[in-house]
Design a protein around this motif. Sequence first.
Motif, PDB file in Angstrom:
ATOM      1  N   UNK A 217       0.829  -1.216   0.000  1.00 16.80           N
ATOM      2  CA  UNK A 217       0.000   0.000   0.000  1.00 16.80           C
ATOM      3  C   UNK A 217       0.856   1.257   0.000  1.00 16.80           C
ATOM      4  N   UNK A 218       1.974   1.217   0.747  1.00 14.87           N
ATOM      5  CA  UNK A 218       2.868   2.376   0.841  1.00 14.87           C
ATOM      6  C   UNK A 218       4.296   1.858   1.002  1.00 14.87           C
ATOM      7  N   UNK A 219       5.064   1.754  -0.099  1.00 14.52           N
ATOM      8  CA  UNK A 219       6.420   1.197  -0.042  1.00 14.52           C
ATOM      9  C   UNK A 219       7.381   1.992   0.827  1.00 14.52           C
ATOM     10  N   UNK A 220       7.010   3.210   1.213  1.00 17.59           N
ATOM     11  CA  UNK A 220       7.919   4.047   2.007  1.00 17.59           C
ATOM     12  C   UNK A 220       7.541   4.091   3.485  1.00 17.59           C
ATOM     13  N   UNK A 221       6.520   3.348   3.905  1.00 21.21           N
ATOM     14  CA  UNK A 221       6.049   3.475   5.285  1.00 21.21           C
ATOM     15  C   UNK A 221       7.128   2.982   6.260  1.00 21.21           C
ATOM     16  N   UNK A 222       7.620   3.840   7.180  1.00 27.61           N
ATOM     17  CA  UNK A 222       8.802   3.518   7.999  1.00 27.61           C
ATOM     18  C   UNK A 222       8.643   2.288   8.879  1.00 27.61           C
ATOM     19  N   UNK A 223       7.539   2.181   9.603  1.00 23.95           N
ATOM     20  CA  UNK A 223       7.398   1.068  10.557  1.00 23.95           C
ATOM     21  C   UNK A 223       7.432  -0.274   9.833  1.00 23.95           C
ATOM     22  N   UNK A 224       6.748  -0.356   8.724  1.00 24.21           N
ATOM     23  CA  UNK A 224       6.716  -1.613   7.975  1.00 24.21           C
ATOM     24  C   UNK A 224       8.099  -1.943   7.410  1.00 24.21           C
ATOM     25  N   UNK A 225       8.837  -0.936   6.950  1.00 23.59           N
ATOM     26  CA  UNK A 225      10.174  -1.172   6.403  1.00 23.59           C
ATOM     27  C   UNK A 225      11.122  -1.674   7.492  1.00 23.59           C
ATOM     28  N   UNK A 226      11.016  -1.084   8.668  1.00 27.98           N
ATOM     29  CA  UNK A 226      11.907  -1.487   9.760  1.00 27.98           C
ATOM     30  C   UNK A 226      11.672  -2.946  10.138  1.00 27.98           C
ATOM     31  N   UNK A 227      10.416  -3.306  10.354  1.00 31.07           N
ATOM     32  CA  UNK A 227      10.131  -4.670  10.802  1.00 31.07           C
ATOM     33  C   UNK A 227      10.342  -5.704   9.693  1.00 31.07           C
ATOM     34  N   UNK A 228      10.179  -5.296   8.454  1.00 30.08           N
ATOM     35  CA  UNK A 228      10.467  -6.218   7.362  1.00 30.08           C
ATOM     36  C   UNK A 228      11.950  -6.571   7.367  1.00 30.08           C
ATOM     37  N   UNK A 229      12.802  -5.553   7.534  1.00 32.82           N
ATOM     38  CA  UNK A 229      14.244  -5.800   7.580  1.00 32.82           C
ATOM     39  C   UNK A 229      14.610  -6.600   8.832  1.00 32.82           C
ATOM     40  N   UNK A 230      13.957  -6.296   9.953  1.00 31.99           N
ATOM     41  CA  UNK A 230      14.247  -7.015  11.191  1.00 31.99           C
ATOM     42  C   UNK A 230      13.881  -8.498  11.060  1.00 31.99           C
ATOM     43  N   UNK A 231      12.772  -8.772  10.383  1.00 31.46           N
ATOM     44  CA  UNK A 231      12.365 -10.166  10.178  1.00 31.46           C
ATOM     45  C   UNK A 231      13.422 -10.916   9.372  1.00 31.46           C
ATOM     46  N   UNK A 232      13.941 -10.280   8.333  1.00 37.03           N
ATOM     47  CA  UNK A 232      14.981 -10.915   7.523  1.00 37.03           C
ATOM     48  C   UNK A 232      16.226 -11.189   8.365  1.00 37.03           C
ATOM     49  N   UNK A 233      16.554 -10.251   9.213  1.00 38.79           N
ATOM     50  CA  UNK A 233      17.726 -10.417  10.077  1.00 38.79           C
ATOM     51  C   UNK A 233      17.521 -11.587  11.039  1.00 38.79           C
ATOM     52  N   UNK A 234      16.358 -11.672  11.648  1.00 41.74           N
ATOM     53  CA  UNK A 234      16.088 -12.738  12.610  1.00 41.74           C
ATOM     54  C   UNK A 234      16.039 -14.113  11.941  1.00 41.74           C
ATOM     55  N   UNK A 235      15.718 -14.129  10.674  1.00 43.88           N
ATOM     56  CA  UNK A 235      15.665 -15.393   9.929  1.00 43.88           C
ATOM     57  C   UNK A 235      17.037 -15.820   9.408  1.00 43.88           C
ATOM     58  N   UNK A 236      18.052 -15.017   9.672  1.00 41.42           N
ATOM     59  CA  UNK A 236      19.394 -15.365   9.218  1.00 41.42           C
ATOM     60  C   UNK A 236      19.705 -14.945   7.803  1.00 41.42           C
ATOM     61  N   UNK A 237      18.823 -14.165   7.167  1.00 39.90           N
ATOM     62  CA  UNK A 237      19.044 -13.698   5.797  1.00 39.90           C
ATOM     63  C   UNK A 237      19.831 -12.391   5.848  1.00 39.90           C
ATOM     64  N   UNK A 238      21.116 -12.531   6.167  1.00 40.64           N
ATOM     65  CA  UNK A 238      21.935 -11.362   6.467  1.00 40.64           C
ATOM     66  C   UNK A 238      22.032 -10.393   5.288  1.00 40.64           C
ATOM     67  N   UNK A 239      22.290 -10.886   4.095  1.00 43.51           N
ATOM     68  CA  UNK A 239      22.463 -10.008   2.946  1.00 43.51           C
ATOM     69  C   UNK A 239      21.179  -9.238   2.626  1.00 43.51           C
ATOM     70  N   UNK A 240      20.066  -9.956   2.653  1.00 42.96           N
ATOM     71  CA  UNK A 240      18.793  -9.300   2.362  1.00 42.96           C
ATOM     72  C   UNK A 240      18.446  -8.277   3.446  1.00 42.96           C
ATOM     73  N   UNK A 241      18.713  -8.648   4.693  1.00 49.52           N
ATOM     74  CA  UNK A 241      18.431  -7.726   5.795  1.00 49.52           C
ATOM     75  C   UNK A 241      19.297  -6.475   5.694  1.00 49.52           C
ATOM     76  N   UNK A 242      20.583  -6.671   5.393  1.00 47.88           N
ATOM     77  CA  UNK A 242      21.487  -5.530   5.271  1.00 47.88           C
ATOM     78  C   UNK A 242      21.042  -4.596   4.155  1.00 47.88           C
TER      79      UNK A 242
END
Length: 364
Positions: A217-242
């Motif tokens: 709905x909004x690709x720039x929405x800050x809260x969603x972007x932060x948690x999306x990256x955090x989820x990738x980090x917690x899943x061990x997807x380091x490159x994608x999270x970075x």
Amino acid sequence: MIWIVFAAMTAAVLAALLWPVVKSKPAETQAERAAYDRAVFRDQLAELERDVARGTIGQAEADAARNEISRRLIATAEAPQRRKAPGFAWAAIAATLIVPAVALPLYLRAGNPQLADVPHAWRMANAEKNGDMEALVEKVELHLEANPDDLQGWQILAPVYRRDQRWDDAAEAYRNIVRLSPPDAASISDYGEALVMGNQGMVPAQAQALFEKALKLDPTFPKARFYEALALKQQGKADEAKAAFEAFLKDTPADAPWRPMLLAEMRDMTAKPPALDQQTMADAQNMPAGDQQAMIRGMVDGLEQKLAANPDNLDGWLRLIRARAVLGDTDKAKAAYDKAKDQFAANQDALSQIDGLAKEMNVQ
């Protein structure tokens, strides 16, 4: 028994207040005392004149002594005119007794601990007038039980639950807001965040799906972007999270309130491996809630031990404060916050990040 104690205490206070009044001498006794004093001072004057006649005292000393004795003599003559009015004692006694006489019925009416509790119905009816927030929340909850499609009611409750860190209730409130309102990135992200907080800071699959929906709905929405990256980090997807964190940072203003946490997560990725690998995440998802929480608490306690040995790890302190707050360990979160502040007292940038996180997690 309690009434005997209260009565004794009241009597002791009244006695202390009334004793100076009761012990005052009557007017006749004061007059007799004044007459006696005047006789004594006249004898002193006569003795002084005899000393002057015998030459045993100089004239200057005699004049000074005469003046002092005369002053005292005049004072005794005026004393009866300044004595207390006859009714003063009775007025003081009456005023002292009025206080407990008025206080006792007021206490029996409103302060007696043996009084019955305020009726629930009365409390609910007067909640708004009395500013009773707990009763107001209960009123809205009762209303929503009968009217689950009242969007405004859920919008009232959601931030209250969030403030009180009632994350499961907050998630349910946001779920209904999303259900009843047009698609909105903010509401969907709030729902996902409540699920994360209720899951001890770990991003569950349901929350990740919500953040992905919000970003559509909004690709720039800050809260969603932060948690999306955090989820990738917690899943061990380091490159994608970075990559996700770096892209988010690029679009983040320098004064954005979430910038310190974003920087901390990025530094954390270079300082150590991701928090959980994919297998651990899968195991955690299949664990009973109690076992999952025990595992997370064990990880947090281990982090605290590492910080005791290496207190210069700013990212570690930020993770510890957040984890303790999410777990509901408010006292431990406050203790970690205080230790971090002391550790980085000379580092203004670090203090800014610590204070920003503490404000976000309601730790200060």
